[in-house]
Design a protein around this motif. Structure first.
Motif, PDB file in Angstrom:
ATOM      1  N   VAL A  16      39.244  94.933  50.526  1.00 50.51           N
ATOM      2  CA  VAL A  16      38.613  93.908  50.969  1.00 50.51           C
ATOM      3  C   VAL A  16      38.899  93.247  52.365  1.00 50.51           C
ATOM      4  O   VAL A  16      40.165  93.058  52.758  1.00 50.51           O
ATOM      5  N   THR A  17      37.780  93.239  53.332  1.00 50.32           N
ATOM      6  CA  THR A  17      38.199  92.894  54.726  1.00 50.32           C
ATOM      7  C   THR A  17      38.164  91.524  54.677  1.00 50.32           C
ATOM      8  O   THR A  17      37.614  90.789  54.002  1.00 50.32           O
ATOM      9  N   GLY A  18      38.635  90.870  55.723  1.00 48.40           N
ATOM     10  CA  GLY A  18      38.866  89.284  55.722  1.00 48.40           C
ATOM     11  C   GLY A  18      39.694  88.907  54.648  1.00 48.40           C
ATOM     12  O   GLY A  18      39.496  87.691  54.425  1.00 48.40           O
ATOM     13  N   LEU A  25      40.531  86.001  50.722  1.00 47.20           N
ATOM     14  CA  LEU A  25      41.694  85.820  50.017  1.00 47.20           C
ATOM     15  C   LEU A  25      41.598  85.818  48.555  1.00 47.20           C
ATOM     16  O   LEU A  25      42.210  86.060  47.764  1.00 47.20           O
ATOM     17  N   ALA A  26      40.723  84.706  48.305  1.00 53.59           N
ATOM     18  CA  ALA A  26      40.397  84.505  46.700  1.00 53.59           C
ATOM     19  C   ALA A  26      39.778  85.932  46.172  1.00 53.59           C
ATOM     20  O   ALA A  26      40.289  85.946  44.891  1.00 53.59           O
ATOM     21  N   THR A  27      39.075  86.617  46.814  1.00 47.17           N
ATOM     22  CA  THR A  27      38.731  87.555  46.062  1.00 47.17           C
ATOM     23  C   THR A  27      39.604  88.800  45.859  1.00 47.17           C
ATOM     24  O   THR A  27      39.993  89.345  44.965  1.00 47.17           O
ATOM     25  N   VAL A  84      34.362  95.155  49.714  1.00 50.21           N
ATOM     26  CA  VAL A  84      33.933  93.729  49.918  1.00 50.21           C
ATOM     27  C   VAL A  84      34.096  93.681  51.376  1.00 50.21           C
ATOM     28  O   VAL A  84      35.349  93.258  52.080  1.00 50.21           O
ATOM     29  N   ASN A  85      32.997  93.471  52.119  1.00 58.52           N
ATOM     30  CA  ASN A  85      32.862  93.278  53.467  1.00 58.52           C
ATOM     31  C   ASN A  85      32.762  91.584  53.633  1.00 58.52           C
ATOM     32  O   ASN A  85      31.930  90.942  53.541  1.00 58.52           O
ATOM     33  N   CYS A  86      34.129  91.217  53.889  1.00 59.38           N
ATOM     34  CA  CYS A  86      34.271  89.666  53.950  1.00 59.38           C
ATOM     35  C   CYS A  86      34.587  89.097  55.267  1.00 59.38           C
ATOM     36  O   CYS A  86      34.597  87.735  55.525  1.00 59.38           O
ATOM     37  N   ALA A  87      35.095  89.994  56.174  1.00 57.48           N
ATOM     38  CA  ALA A  87      35.398  89.334  57.601  1.00 57.48           C
ATOM     39  C   ALA A  87      34.236  88.646  58.228  1.00 57.48           C
ATOM     40  O   ALA A  87      33.181  89.340  58.308  1.00 57.48           O
ATOM     41  N   GLY A  88      34.463  87.681  58.933  1.00 62.30           N
ATOM     42  CA  GLY A  88      33.522  87.087  59.531  1.00 62.30           C
ATOM     43  C   GLY A  88      34.205  85.960  60.564  1.00 62.30           C
ATOM     44  O   GLY A  88      35.128  85.453  60.134  1.00 62.30           O
ATOM     45  N   ASN A 136      28.474  92.734  50.455  1.00 61.75           N
ATOM     46  CA  ASN A 136      28.697  92.119  51.986  1.00 61.75           C
ATOM     47  C   ASN A 136      28.473  90.510  51.881  1.00 61.75           C
ATOM     48  O   ASN A 136      27.549  90.048  51.251  1.00 61.75           O
ATOM     49  N   VAL A 137      29.441  89.962  52.467  1.00 60.83           N
ATOM     50  CA  VAL A 137      29.677  88.466  52.174  1.00 60.83           C
ATOM     51  C   VAL A 137      28.755  87.920  53.419  1.00 60.83           C
ATOM     52  O   VAL A 137      29.145  87.984  54.559  1.00 60.83           O
TER      53      VAL A 137
END
Length: 247
Positions: A16-18, A25-27, A84-88, A136-137
């Motif tokens: 999980v990024t970001g 964090l929630a993920t 999970v690509n979450c960083a943004g 991807n988020v």
């Protein structure tokens, strides 16, 4: 919730990024609760240390605005089964005043880093013949123009387009790729942008459910797209918007 659901991702490793704040964090928390081994990536060591103390997850500190650091971190995380690509990031500027530097910085984190990390994960998945799933988020900003968000909207539209190509090319290897597209989600980043009633009021008025999204609600949607219940869902942009785009 059933016992099976509680251990849905047992035996799986998810990157999980970001993961230091907000949806990431929630993920990370939810995937840990559901049995996964979580590798949490963030640029903030303090955030990762707190998450590790809470969940026991593995952590990697990296600035995803740096392509070489991103590539090294993605390789360090392997092998993983799920991503999970979450960083943004977001920076607010009117279109006429959007600088090349802002545009490039947002594209680097929101799109380029997602591509680099997904390439490393997909290559590992393919080499092991294991299949996998990538989420991807993205954002409703991929489809809806939002004032002061020119670079951000462009980055999320690009992420959706990249996801569709990934779904087509990686699907033959048993790797599913989708996006989640939430409306305003009450993360620290969103609080900075939408805290003023004159900004949040018009947006809330367009959401039939009359509220913004909680990070945990997006995390549960991500878990659905990573899990076996969505085994034939590939290449979609799944809105989590309370009906915002239906109006």
């Amino acid at each position: 919730m059933s016992t099976d659901r509680n251990r849905e991702f047992a035996g799986k490793t998810v990157l999980v990024t970001g993961a230091g704040k907000g949806i990431g964090l929630a993920t990370a928390r939810l995937m840990t609760e559901r049995g996964a081994v979580v590798i949490a990536l963030s640029r903030s060591k303090a955030d990762l240390d707190a998450l590790c103390a809470e969940t026991g997850c593995r952590t990697i500190v990296a600035d995803l605005g740096d392509a070489n650091a991103t590539r090294a971190a993605a390789q360090q995380a392997q092998p993983v089964d799920l991503l999970v690509n979450c960083a943004g990031i977001v920076e607010l500027e009117p279109f006429l005043d959007t600088t090349v530097e802002t545009f490039d910085r947002i594209m680097a984190v929101n799109v380029r880093a997602a591509m680099i990390v997904a390439q490393a994960c997909a290559r590992s998945m393919i080499s092991r013949g294991a299949g996998g799933a990538i989420v991807n988020v993205s954002s409703v900003a991929a489809q809806v123009g939002t004032p002061l968000h020119a670079a951000y909207c462009a980055s999320k539209a690009a992420l959706d387009a990249l996801t569709r190509v990934m779904a087509v090319e990686l699907g033959v290897h048993g790797i599913r790729v989708n996006t989640v597209n939430p409306v305003v989600t009450l993360t620290p980043m969103a609080e900075k942008v939408w805290s003023e009633p004159e900004k949040s009021g018009p947006m809330l008025a367009r959401i039939p459910l009359q509220r913004f999204v909680q990070p945990e609600e997006v995390a549960r949607t991500i878990a659905y797209l990573l899990g076996s219940d969505s085994s034939m869902v590939n290449g979609v942009s799944l809105a989590v918007d309370g009906g915002f785009q239906a109006g």
